[in-house]
Design an enzyme around this catalytic site. Structure first.
Site, PDB file in Angstrom:
ATOM      1  CD  GLU A 369       3.882  35.315  14.682  1.00  0.00           C
ATOM      2  OE1 GLU A 369       4.477  35.734  15.373  1.00  0.00           O
ATOM      3  OE2 GLU A 369       2.920  33.975  14.728  1.00  0.00           O
ATOM      4  CG  ASN A 427       0.406  31.908  13.242  1.00  0.00           C
ATOM      5  OD1 ASN A 427       1.269  31.550  13.592  1.00  0.00           O
ATOM      6  ND2 ASN A 427       0.052  33.931  13.979  1.00  0.00           N
ATOM      7  CD  GLU A 459       4.370  33.202  11.419  1.00  0.00           C
ATOM      8  OE1 GLU A 459       3.976  32.637  13.331  1.00  0.00           O
ATOM      9  OE2 GLU A 459       6.018  33.643  11.659  1.00  0.00           O
ATOM     10  CG  ASP A 489       4.723  29.272  15.110  1.00  0.00           C
ATOM     11  OD1 ASP A 489       5.394  29.726  15.711  1.00  0.00           O
ATOM     12  OD2 ASP A 489       3.635  30.252  14.684  1.00  0.00           O
ATOM     13  CD  GLU A 546       7.791  31.901  17.536  1.00  0.00           C
ATOM     14  OE1 GLU A 546       6.801  32.528  17.336  1.00  0.00           O
ATOM     15  OE2 GLU A 546       7.570  31.213  18.290  1.00  0.00           O
TER      16      GLU A 546
END
Ligand code: C2E
Ligand code: CA
Ligand code: CA
Length: 606
Positions: A369, A427, A459, A489, A546
């Site tokens: 990520e 993101n 995300e 997310d 996560e």
């Protein structure tokens, strides 16, 4: 005695300088009076002469070539010092003036009437001069004094212009700043407080002007200033500092008393029927800034009071006292938003860290990520958790995401060229989904980078998708159709309503890290996470845990059938350059098996 004369002169000079008239251009309104003075005396030379520290400066002059002469032995200086009319019948009879600058240039006669302010300071003289000795009749002197008074009226009028608000007739912000300077001189080290009253928020004001027009604002000002003055019970001391803002300064009152007074002012405004229409009502917010006179610059004090009023508005408390901590937080926010545009173009200020995503069955790193990092030149490293929520409220969100997309695509291309087939996720802000062309631009960027679409995943949080109407879903459909991955997310923190999930073409759910905290310790927690995982699998999602920080959580996730994990246990977010060595150091073979299988339809890749 000597000291007090110096002091008096200093106050006189301050009064002169505060009028901002020295070294301004000539003006017909003064020249007209000067000409009349010359005509009354039938003399060729006349001037409006102001006494500065070491010069006589002429605001208006006839028959004189210079703009100024030295103050020493100038008769106008005598007029200023004694604040009375001076007549010199013949310079030759005066030891002092015979050899003065004027005496030497042939002047024999002088008559000067003082220019006295309302506060009694003599700024200079309206004077007439002749090259022959003569006397002045009482009529001439009285006419000269009348004309001097007219000069003063003109000076004060010009000064007031730009210091009085034309709508309310109240002194304005400039006047407040000047008066605070004066207060600091007169009452140095005494406690003082500036109060700012903000009638209505900027957004409401803009709407009001649009709907009701500017004349409506005039009525609002007339009524509100009357209301404030009535509550305060004083006729002077109120300033009109911006379209819908007032201020006043108070000395000698304690803060508690002042605060109680502001609440009354506010109640008075709210109760005033003239200030509440059917279509609008004012929402007064009041800020107080206590300070010590002479220890804070008037501009700073005003800014502090504004800031307190703004905080009171934001917190819906109606009135508040300046808080350094809150103010610093605002300034920090302001510094962050203000710098971002530059950061976007300065190499090295923004960079991306990558945090590996590990397949829980094979233990392989299958992706990473991208997490934004900012080295602010003044504030140092700032976390995206702090600056992104601010940026997301501005139009900068588009540019920041654009920057992230560009950087991630470049990184992906580089790693692919090194044989590292990692899926990179990035993101996306809620506001990006409100951009009409978002999907189009993203897809085009991936295509033009020559990357297989499946190498990139975006995300988004649940709320980002749900709160923006239909457009996000349309974007996501296009992005999904183009073959890019979509992950939800922070799953579990927002709506967590599975019913809406069927509308979203996401393939991955990232369970929020808050669930990992209690995963080992609380059995209900593992039941909950287990249920989330199996339900998500039933709906066809791949599930990522996560924020995995412990071996125990890692193992539990494995047991619960979770697909991937991401967390400090395996790796903290790393600079791109360190990712490769991290991958190499891991004993496991670097090529991801499972993710690669997903990508196998992109045969040209690799
Ligand atoms: P996020 O998307 O949920 O990102 C994961 C955050 O958890 C990251 O924080 C990461 O450093 C942190 N994290 C990872 N593993 C662990 C762990 O084991 N324990 C703990 N306590 N934390 C862990 P980071 O990098 O500070 O980012 C915070 C948030 O800022 C992100 O949350 C995301 O919402 C936002 N953000 C970061 N980069 C970007 C970006 O490029 N664009 C946008 N729109 N938002 C970003
Ligand atoms: Ca994320
Ligand atoms: Ca997250």
């Amino acid at each position: 005695m000597f000291d007090s004369r110096i002091q008096v002169e200093q106050v006189r000079l301050d009064a002169l300088r505060n009028l901002n008239i020295l070294d301004t251009p000539p003006s017909e309104s003064f020249d007209r009076i000067t000409r009349t003075a010359g005509r009354i005396f039938d003399l060729p030379i006349a001037a409006v002469s102001l006494t500065d520290a070491d010069r006589q400066w002429f605001k208006s002059r006839i028959g004189v070539d210079h703009w100024q002469i030295p103050r020493e032995n100038a008769p106008c200086s005598e007029v200023s010092e004694f604040a009375g009319t001076v007549v010199i019948k013949d310079f030759q009879d005066s030891a002092c003036y015979r050899d003065s600058h004027l005496g030497r240039s042939g002047i024999r006669f002088y008559a000067g009437a003082p220019l006295v302010t309302r506060d009694g300071h003599a700024l200079g003289a309206l004077c007439v001069l002749g090259t022959e000795p003569r006397d002045a009749t009482p009529e001439e002197i009285s006419a000269l004094e009348d004309l001097a008074a007219m000069v003063m009226a003109q000076i004060e009028l010009q000064h007031a212009f730009g210091r009085i608000d034309p709508v309310s007739g109240l002194p304005n912000r400039n006047q407040l700043l000047d008066d605070l300077e004066d207060l600091a001189r007169d009452k140095a080290d005494k406690a003082c407080c500036v109060t700012v009253i903000d009638l209505i928020s900027a957004v409401d004001l803009a709407n009001l002007l649009r709907v009701a027009g500017p004349s409506f604002l005039d009525d609002l000002i007339a009524s509100s200033s009357r209301s404030v003055r009535q509550t305060l019970g004083r006729t002077s001391g109120l300033y009109h500092i911006a379209a819908t803002q007032y201020a006043y300064a108070s000395t000698g009152q304690d803060l508690e008393e002042l605060f109680a007074e502001t609440l009354q002012v506010r109640a008075g405004l709210l109760a005033d029927s003239r200030l509440a229409g059917e279509t609008f009502s004012i929402t007064p917010a009041i800020g107080l800034a206590p300070f010590v006179l002479g220890k804070a610059a008037p501009r700073d004090v005003l800014r502090m009071a504004h800031s307190a009023a703004q905080d009171a508005r934001d917190a819906d408390t109606g009135a508040g006292i300046y808080s350094l901590a809150l103010d610093e937080a605002h300034r920090r926010r302001f510094a962050l938003i203000g710098r971002m545009r530059e950061a976007l173009v300065r190499p090295g200020e923004l960079w991306l860290a990558y945090q590996p995503r590990i397949d829980l069955r094979s233990g392989h790193c299958v992706g990473a990520e991208a997490l934004l990092r900012w080295n602010h030149p003044v504030l140092g490293a700032v976390s995206p958790g702090e600056f992104m929520p601010l940026i997301e409220q501005t139009r900068l969100a588009r540019d920041v995401t654009e920057w992230v997309i560009r950087s991630v695509l470049m990184q992906a291309a580089e790693w692919i060229s090194l044989g590292r087939n990692l899926v990179l996720s990035l993101n996306i802000s809620a506001s990006n989904l409100a951009e009409e062309d978002f999907a189009e631009r993203l897809i085009a960027a991936v295509t033009s980078a020559g990357l297989p679409p499946s190498a990139i995943e975006i995300e988004l949080t649940e709320s980002a998708i749900i709160e923006k109407g239909e457009l996000p879903i349309e974007h996501l459909k296009r992005i999904n159709d183009a073959g890019l991955g979509i992950a939800i997310d922070d799953f579990g923190t927002g709506y967590s309503s599975l019913s809406y999930l069927e509308h979203i073409p996401a393939k991955v759910l990232k369970i929020d890290r808050s669930f990992m905290k209690t995963l080992g310790s609380d059995p209900r927690s593992s039941t909950l996470v287990g249920a989330m995982i199996s339900l998500s699998h039933d709906l066809g999602y791949r599930v990522v845990g996560e924020g995995v920080e412990t071996e125990e959580v890692y193992r539990l996730l494995q047991q619960l059938g979770c697909d991937e994990a991401q967390g400090f246990l395996m790796c903290r977010p790393l600079p791109a350059a360190d990712m490769i060595s991290w991958l190499e150091e891991r004993s496991l073979p670097p090529l991801p098996l499972r993710r690669l299988a997903d990508l196998s339809n992109d045969l040209h890749w690799n």
